[in-house]
Design an enzyme around this catalytic site. Structure first.
Site, short mmCIF file in Angstrom:
data_model
loop_
_atom_site.label_atom_id
_atom_site.label_comp_id
_atom_site.label_asym_id
_atom_site.label_seq_id
_atom_site.Cartn_x
_atom_site.Cartn_y
_atom_site.Cartn_z
CB ALA A 9 -0.93 -0.01 1.22
CB ALA A 10 4.38 1.78 -0.51
NE ARG A 15 -1.64 3.55 -14.78
CZ ARG A 15 -1.98 2.31 -15.09
NH1 ARG A 15 -2.77 2.07 -16.13
NH2 ARG A 15 -1.54 1.29 -14.38
CB THR A 79 6.11 -5.91 -6.34
OG1 THR A 79 6.83 -6.61 -7.37
CG2 THR A 79 4.97 -5.13 -6.98
#
Length: 456
Positions: A9-10, A15, A79
């Site tokens: 959740a970083a 966009r 990731t």
């Protein structure tokens, strides 16, 4: 066996074009990351670590009630790097860790449970979720040998044969913790983007002869949100899922496409909900309730056999058999009793209203305790604010408040009292009394002609 979860959740989410961190955008009234956390809980995963970065303090604030831990990813370098930032959370643990995305709120608890079960059953070191799609363009392909995964190949790196594969990587994983930690030490960022990819862990494990499996699921569950358009698509999917659940449980939705119900809302059977209703938060609605069009109900309890018309109810409780609206506003910390009537253009704020009491129209009651079997005439105002402090008014049982009455707090009106219409009450009214607080009427003969105000 011990199991835990990491939630990525970083990212800011460029966009989605917002100052708000992407994972805090809401789907069906709840932040995406909180959807994922709550789904973990339903899947019986208690130890959860959220990896935060952009807007870290705000993410922590919005997830503070979830009883989770945090890891900080100061730079977003892929990731794999995000998971490396959670090494301190994983160190010393033995068991299995799931890795989930904070911007993928549609995953179901039963799917998570099945992912872990598949991982245990097949003695995998890693198990990933995948989906079969008609057009996998842009997605990493899952290359298999039967039940075992050989590798994940990004679209741009696929051979002509690999491009024909329509099984895509959903970017949701389950790892043996010790194997994951060992593989993270071997991750490299030797690529054009200079980032560390979690998919490379699969290749590392395979090179070491470790078993990697995949569980194919419905593509809908894997959808991640990267834009406002995708946010809307996720909203539509989850709203349909929620509404179908309530209809299957015996709730009648006149038009599900224009009914908006939060994921945590509970609704009893034989309740009827008309279009345009928005029901949010931890709201609990009983049985045989009728919600006529265009109400908003948030974090409130609505008892059985209630009727609500075009009203707003926030952080409050409505008793059995009560009717509310149209155009009533029940503000936080209000409790309305059984078989009461809260009518049109009535506002209740932080007040208790007793059973069988009628507040029919054009009335404001704030910071008051009202007894049973009372009747409020049109235009009554509880004057609860003196410019500096709020004060309390108490009204006993069986009281009649005449039209256009001002009750200037703090004041007590005891049981079985009457207030004459047009009164401004500043002193207590004792049991059985009639209170009249208005000037004696004077009619001045000839005044209009004298002032020259006659219309000709």
């Amino acid at each position: 066996m011990y199991k835990c979860a990491l939630i990525l959740a970083a990212g800011q989410g460029t966009r989605i074009k917002s100052n708000l961190p992407k994972v805090l955008h809401k789907v069906c009234g709840k932040e995406m990351v909180n959807h994922v956390i709550d789904t973990m809980r339903k899947a019986e995963i208690d130890d959860i670590n959220v990896i935060i970065g952009k807007g870290a303090e705000l993410v922590k604030e919005k997830t503070a009630s979830r009883n989770i831990s945090y890891s900080l990813q100061e730079e977003q370098l892929g990731t794999g790097h995000a998971v490396k930032c959670a090494v301190d959370f994983l160190k010393g643990k033995k068991g299995v860790v799931g890795v989930f995305a904070g911007d993928a709120p549609l995953i179901k608890p039963e799917t998570i449970q099945k992912l872990f079960e598949t991982h245990y059953k097949n003695n995998n070191e890693a198990t990933l979720l995948s989906s079969i799609v008609q057009d996998p363009t842009g997605y990493g392909r899952v290359v298999r040998d039967g039940e075992e995964v050989l590798k994940i190949v990004e679209h741009k790196d696929c051979t002509e044969e690999e491009l024909k594969i329509n099984e895509m990587n959903a970017a949701i994983y389950c790892f043996d913790i010790e194997s994951l930690l060992n593989s993270l030490e071997k991750l490299s960022n030797d690529n054009k983007q200079g980032e560390y990819y979690l998919t490379d862990v699969i290749g590392i494990l395979k090179n070491e002869g470790k078993r990697v499996g995949a569980l194919s699921i419905d593509y809908e569950e894997t959808i991640g949100v990267n834009s406002r358009v995708q946010l809307s698509e996720a909203e539509n999917i989850l709203r349909k899922r929620i509404n179908n659940r309530h209809m299957e449980n015996g709730v009648k939705l006149i038009d599900p496409n224009s009914t908006y119900i939060g994921d945590d809302v509970e609704i009893g059977r034989d309740t009827v909900i008309y279009p345009g209703n928005v029901i949010e938060g931890n709201t609990k609605i009983g049985e045989n309730v009728v919600l006529y069009p265009n109400s908003r109900i948030s974090n409130s309890t609505i008892s059985n056999n209630v009727e609500i018309q075009s009203s707003v109810i926030i952080d409050s409780k409505i008793g059995e058999g009560t009717t509310v609206g149209p155009f009533a506003y029940i503000r936080p910390e209000s409790v309305i009793g059984n078989n009461a009537r809260i009518g049109d253009f009535v506002e209740i704020k932080k007040s208790n209203i007793g059973d069988n009491t009628k507040v029919s129209h054009l009335t404001y009651i704030g910071d008051a305790n009202v007894g049973e079997n009372c009747n409020f005439g049109c235009g009554t105002v509880v004057v609860n604010y003196d410019g500096k402090k709020k004060h309390t008014t108490t009204i006993g049982n069986n009281s009649f408040i005449g039209c256009n009455t001002n009750l200037v707090s703090p004041v007590t009106v005891e049981d079985n009292t009457y207030i004459a219409a047009g009164s401004t009450i500043v002193n207590d009214v004792k049991k059985g009394e009639l209170a009249i607080a208005r000037s004696k009427q004077r009619n001045i003969e000839g005044w209009v002609d004298k002032k020259g105000l006659t219309n000709k």
